[in-house]
Every structure is written in structure tokens, then in C-alpha cells.
Design a protein around this motif. Structure first.
Motif, PDB file in Angstrom:
ATOM      1  N   GLY A 107       0.826  -1.204   0.000  1.00  0.00           N
ATOM      2  CA  GLY A 107       0.000   0.000   0.000  1.00  0.00           C
ATOM      3  C   GLY A 107       0.856   1.246   0.000  1.00  0.00           C
ATOM      4  N   LEU A 108       0.759   2.033  -1.053  1.00  0.00           N
ATOM      5  CA  LEU A 108       1.533   3.266  -1.181  1.00  0.00           C
ATOM      6  C   LEU A 108       0.670   4.455  -0.777  1.00  0.00           C
ATOM      7  CD1 LEU A 108       3.125   2.554  -4.679  1.00  0.00           C
ATOM      8  CD2 LEU A 108       4.163   2.169  -2.432  1.00  0.00           C
ATOM      9  N   GLY A 109       0.901   4.942   0.426  1.00  0.00           N
ATOM     10  CA  GLY A 109       0.141   6.084   0.920  1.00  0.00           C
ATOM     11  C   GLY A 109       1.075   7.038   1.636  1.00  0.00           C
ATOM     12  N   THR A 110       0.645   7.526   2.800  1.00  0.00           N
ATOM     13  CA  THR A 110       1.531   8.364   3.607  1.00  0.00           C
ATOM     14  C   THR A 110       2.812   7.596   3.906  1.00  0.00           C
ATOM     15  OG1 THR A 110      -0.412   9.383   4.630  1.00  0.00           O
ATOM     16  CG2 THR A 110       1.708   9.719   5.721  1.00  0.00           C
ATOM     17  N   GLY A 111       2.661   6.305   4.225  1.00  0.00           N
ATOM     18  CA  GLY A 111       3.802   5.416   4.431  1.00  0.00           C
ATOM     19  C   GLY A 111       3.735   4.249   3.474  1.00  0.00           C
ATOM     20  N   LEU A 112       4.229   3.107   3.916  1.00  0.00           N
ATOM     21  CA  LEU A 112       4.187   1.878   3.114  1.00  0.00           C
ATOM     22  C   LEU A 112       3.551   0.775   3.939  1.00  0.00           C
ATOM     23  CD1 LEU A 112       5.024   0.018   0.722  1.00  0.00           C
ATOM     24  CD2 LEU A 112       7.223  -0.316   1.915  1.00  0.00           C
ATOM     25  N   GLY A 113       2.415   0.260   3.472  1.00  0.00           N
ATOM     26  CA  GLY A 113       1.762  -0.867   4.129  1.00  0.00           C
ATOM     27  C   GLY A 113       2.078  -2.144   3.379  1.00  0.00           C
ATOM     28  N   ALA A 114       2.089  -3.260   4.107  1.00  0.00           N
ATOM     29  CA  ALA A 114       2.400  -4.541   3.449  1.00  0.00           C
ATOM     30  C   ALA A 114       1.658  -5.671   4.139  1.00  0.00           C
ATOM     31  CB  ALA A 114       3.905  -4.810   3.468  1.00  0.00           C
ATOM     32  N   ALA A 115       1.192  -6.613   3.336  1.00  0.00           N
ATOM     33  CA  ALA A 115       0.527  -7.811   3.864  1.00  0.00           C
ATOM     34  C   ALA A 115       0.632  -8.901   2.822  1.00  0.00           C
ATOM     35  CB  ALA A 115      -0.940  -7.532   4.181  1.00  0.00           C
ATOM     36  N   MET A 116       0.530 -10.139   3.278  1.00  0.00           N
ATOM     37  CA  MET A 116       0.535 -11.266   2.348  1.00  0.00           C
ATOM     38  C   MET A 116      -0.596 -12.208   2.710  1.00  0.00           C
ATOM     39  SD  MET A 116       3.782 -13.339   0.900  1.00  0.00           S
ATOM     40  CE  MET A 116       3.601 -14.387  -0.557  1.00  0.00           C
ATOM     41  N   ILE A 117      -1.248 -12.755   1.686  1.00  0.00           N
ATOM     42  CA  ILE A 117      -2.294 -13.752   1.888  1.00  0.00           C
ATOM     43  C   ILE A 117      -1.923 -14.995   1.093  1.00  0.00           C
ATOM     44  CG2 ILE A 117      -4.741 -14.319   1.653  1.00  0.00           C
ATOM     45  CD1 ILE A 117      -5.390 -11.379   1.840  1.00  0.00           C
ATOM     46  N   VAL A 118      -1.905 -16.134   1.771  1.00  0.00           N
ATOM     47  CA  VAL A 118      -1.604 -17.416   1.134  1.00  0.00           C
ATOM     48  C   VAL A 118      -2.751 -18.374   1.433  1.00  0.00           C
ATOM     49  CG1 VAL A 118      -0.005 -19.354   0.975  1.00  0.00           C
ATOM     50  CG2 VAL A 118       0.876 -17.044   1.417  1.00  0.00           C
ATOM     51  N   GLU A 119      -3.503 -18.734   0.394  1.00  0.00           N
ATOM     52  CA  GLU A 119      -4.644 -19.646   0.544  1.00  0.00           C
ATOM     53  C   GLU A 119      -5.571 -19.207   1.683  1.00  0.00           C
ATOM     54  OE1 GLU A 119      -5.122 -21.591  -1.818  1.00  0.00           O
ATOM     55  OE2 GLU A 119      -3.127 -21.583  -2.709  1.00  0.00           O
ATOM     56  N   ASN A 120      -5.972 -17.940   1.639  1.00  0.00           N
ATOM     57  CA  ASN A 120      -6.950 -17.340   2.560  1.00  0.00           C
ATOM     58  C   ASN A 120      -6.434 -17.127   3.988  1.00  0.00           C
ATOM     59  OD1 ASN A 120      -8.609 -17.619   0.322  1.00  0.00           O
ATOM     60  ND2 ASN A 120     -10.418 -18.082   1.534  1.00  0.00           N
ATOM     61  N   VAL A 121      -5.155 -17.286   4.187  1.00  0.00           N
ATOM     62  CA  VAL A 121      -4.555 -16.966   5.484  1.00  0.00           C
ATOM     63  C   VAL A 121      -3.745 -15.686   5.317  1.00  0.00           C
ATOM     64  CG1 VAL A 121      -2.991 -17.706   7.320  1.00  0.00           C
ATOM     65  CG2 VAL A 121      -4.457 -19.385   6.172  1.00  0.00           C
ATOM     66  N   GLY A 122      -4.139 -14.642   6.047  1.00  0.00           N
ATOM     67  CA  GLY A 122      -3.513 -13.340   5.887  1.00  0.00           C
ATOM     68  C   GLY A 122      -2.532 -13.017   6.994  1.00  0.00           C
ATOM     69  N   GLU A 123      -1.469 -12.313   6.628  1.00  0.00           N
ATOM     70  CA  GLU A 123      -0.444 -11.922   7.591  1.00  0.00           C
ATOM     71  C   GLU A 123       0.020 -10.501   7.274  1.00  0.00           C
ATOM     72  OE1 GLU A 123       1.775 -11.994  10.840  1.00  0.00           O
ATOM     73  OE2 GLU A 123       0.572 -13.729  10.224  1.00  0.00           O
ATOM     74  N   PRO A 124      -0.205  -9.551   8.197  1.00  0.00           N
ATOM     75  CA  PRO A 124       0.364  -8.210   7.991  1.00  0.00           C
ATOM     76  C   PRO A 124       1.867  -8.261   8.206  1.00  0.00           C
ATOM     77  CG  PRO A 124      -0.639  -8.349  10.159  1.00  0.00           C
ATOM     78  CD  PRO A 124      -0.923  -9.659   9.470  1.00  0.00           C
ATOM     79  N   MET A 125       2.617  -7.424   7.502  1.00  0.00           N
ATOM     80  CA  MET A 125       4.069  -7.443   7.615  1.00  0.00           C
ATOM     81  C   MET A 125       4.605  -6.034   7.781  1.00  0.00           C
ATOM     82  SD  MET A 125       5.124 -10.353   4.824  1.00  0.00           S
ATOM     83  CE  MET A 125       4.275  -9.524   3.476  1.00  0.00           C
ATOM     84  N   GLU A 126       5.483  -5.845   8.738  1.00  0.00           N
ATOM     85  CA  GLU A 126       6.099  -4.549   8.989  1.00  0.00           C
ATOM     86  C   GLU A 126       7.399  -4.437   8.191  1.00  0.00           C
ATOM     87  OE1 GLU A 126       4.888  -1.846  10.761  1.00  0.00           O
ATOM     88  OE2 GLU A 126       3.077  -3.080  10.545  1.00  0.00           O
ATOM     89  N   LEU A 127       7.249  -4.330   6.866  1.00  0.00           N
ATOM     90  CA  LEU A 127       8.400  -4.215   5.985  1.00  0.00           C
ATOM     91  C   LEU A 127       8.861  -2.768   5.826  1.00  0.00           C
ATOM     92  CD1 LEU A 127       7.206  -6.583   3.096  1.00  0.00           C
ATOM     93  CD2 LEU A 127       8.645  -7.168   5.056  1.00  0.00           C
ATOM     94  N   ALA A 128       7.980  -1.828   6.105  1.00  0.00           N
ATOM     95  CA  ALA A 128       8.230  -0.427   5.793  1.00  0.00           C
ATOM     96  C   ALA A 128       9.478   0.133   6.447  1.00  0.00           C
ATOM     97  CB  ALA A 128       7.018   0.420   6.196  1.00  0.00           C
ATOM     98  N   HIS A 129       9.764  -0.299   7.673  1.00  0.00           N
ATOM     99  CA  HIS A 129      10.844   0.327   8.436  1.00  0.00           C
ATOM    100  C   HIS A 129      12.131  -0.492   8.467  1.00  0.00           C
ATOM    101  CE1 HIS A 129       7.748   3.121   9.425  1.00  0.00           C
ATOM    102  NE2 HIS A 129       7.009   2.161   9.939  1.00  0.00           N
ATOM    103  N   LEU A 130      12.188  -1.527   7.608  1.00  0.00           N
ATOM    104  CA  LEU A 130      13.442  -2.262   7.436  1.00  0.00           C
ATOM    105  C   LEU A 130      14.437  -1.397   6.641  1.00  0.00           C
ATOM    106  CD1 LEU A 130      12.093  -5.804   6.495  1.00  0.00           C
ATOM    107  CD2 LEU A 130      12.971  -5.061   8.710  1.00  0.00           C
TER     108      LEU A 130
END
Length: 242
Positions: free
Chosen positions: A134-157
């Protein structure tokens, strides 16, 4: 000849038609705006957020936006880390006081809290392994694998020169570097994350996706409206595990 309905059949039909379905309210909280929509009124309402918006101020703002609307439960997309339905860190681009705040008590309604990128990812998902950025004020990230979702804090790496991914692809970078240089960094970041996470496809959403002239390979253009779609799905459908 059509078969006539008995009185009991008509009574059953009337009884079913009178069943009231629950109404859901979805709140999409961003660094620039707070947006809401109810499941029985497909009208987006919004207010300005920003670094002065505390959790309490957000609740007051949403109540004002939703004045006159009725709803039974809430799904709230929060721009920061969420684990097991609890906020675990203060937001980067908003005010303070979010971690220990009791949103269900403040709204007087059951409130489901999820990461905002994950909420939009759910609304964008169509099977397989999907990476959402997600490109907005910051950077949002998430992954979904076979209907299982996981938010990821990649923005501040760390990314380049001691600065983070968000420092190069967030709103501030777009204004500082200009659209062309910003887009080059977006494409480089998409390539890095794709190599690391091996998604079948990448959905790029957020308010600034429209600034990208040509999407990278295997990428789809997202839509902020999918945040509301995702919130409604998370409230009424057990298909997704988040």
C-alpha cells in the motif's frame, strides 16, 4: 399452471423477509484521512487525520461522520502493527494513545481491529499467494496465502543509505524526489520483496498507486475501496484467517 402458495408458505416467506441482517461499519485509518462506510450505505465519508489525531479524537471524529447511521459491529483498519486483534505499537504518522485504548467500549459496539494493509489486501485477494503493498503516507504490506492473511512490517526495514523502504516510497519521498525517481524506487522495492516472498502476484494499492505510469511485471493496480470490501468480508465471512 402455477402452483398457489398456502397460507403457511406465505407466512414462512414473510417471516424470512422480515429477518434483519446485521449492519457493519468499516473504518479505514490513514496518515492523511479517516474514512468510513457502512454495509447498507455504499457512501464513503471522510475526515482529515494527521499527526495530531489521537485514538480518542479518531473515535469522536468517526462518531460525528456516522451520525444518523446505524450499525451493529465495526472493523477498523489500523496503520500499524496488530497482533491477535490488539494494537501493539503506536502509529508512525498519527497521534498517541492507541495501544491501550478500548475501542469496543468507546464505540459501544464490538470492534475488530486489523492492520490497514491487511484489510485492503483481503478486499483485493483472488486466490493463491498474493503480496499487497500500500503506497500512501507510508508503506503498508501484507501477504495472503490460501486465505490466510499476515500483515508485515516491511516499511521500516533498512533499504539504502541507512534509511528505510518507507523513506524511499512513502508520500514524503514522492514530494522530495519527484514522481519519476520515486517510481523507480517503487519498482525496485517490488522486485526485492517479490524475490524474497515469491508471490503469484502483487497488488499495489494505496492512494499513490495512481502515480505509477506502468506497473511492474506480475503486478495489479489496487483500489482504496477494497479496504471497505475487506472489512465487510472479515466481519461476515470466516473464510479468511487473520
Amino acid at each position: 399452471m402455477a402452483k398457489s402458495q398456502s397460507r403457511s408458505d406465505l407466512g414462512d416467506a414473510n417471516q424470512h423477509s422480515s429477518i434483519k441482517l446485521p449492519v457493519f461499519l468499516v473504518i479505514d485509518i490513514g496518515g492523511s484521512h479517516v474514512k468510513i462506510m457502512t454495509s447498507d450505505n455504499a457512501k464513503e465519508l471522510m475526515a482529515i487525520s494527521g499527526p495530531q489525531m489521537t485514538a480518542a479524537l479518531m473515535v469522536s471524529c468517526v462518531k460525528e461522520l456516522a451520525k444518523g447511521l446505524s450499525y451493529d459491529a465495526i472493523c477498523m483498519g489500523y496503520p500499524g502493527p496488530v497482533a491477535h486483534g490488539k494494537i501493539i505499537a503506536e502509529p508512525q504518522n498519527l497521534g498517541k494513545g492507541w495501544i491501550a485504548f478500548d475501542f469496543s467500549a468507546a464505540f459501544g459496539k464490538p470492534t475488530k481491529i486489523v492492520n490497514d494493509a491487511l484489510m485492503q489486501a483481503v478486499g483485493s485477494y483472488h486466490g493463491g499467494r498474493m503480496l499487497f503493498l500500500g503506497l500512501g503516507t507510508g508503506l503498508g504490506a501484507a501477504m495472503i496465502v490460501e486465505n490466510v492473511g499476515e500483515p508485515m512490517e516491511l516499511a521500516h526495514l533498512p533499504y539504502k543509505k541507512g534509511r528505510s523502504y518507507e523513506d524511499y516510497v512513502g508520500e514524503a519521498s514522492l514530494k522530495e524526489r519527484g514522481r519519476s525517481k520515486w517510481e523507480k524506487h517503487v519498482k525496485a522495492v517490488v522486485e526485492i520483496f517479490s524475490h524474497a516472498l515469491e508471490p503469484d502476484y502483487v497488488v499495489i494499492g494505496g492512494g499513490n498507486v495512481e502515480k505509477i505510469k506502468k506497473l511492474p511485471h506480475h503486478c495489479e493496480r489496487g483500489d482504496n475501496a477494497n479496504a471497505f470490501k475487506g472489512g465487510f468480508l472479515l466481519l461476515k465471512d470466516d473464510t479468511f484467517k487473520v
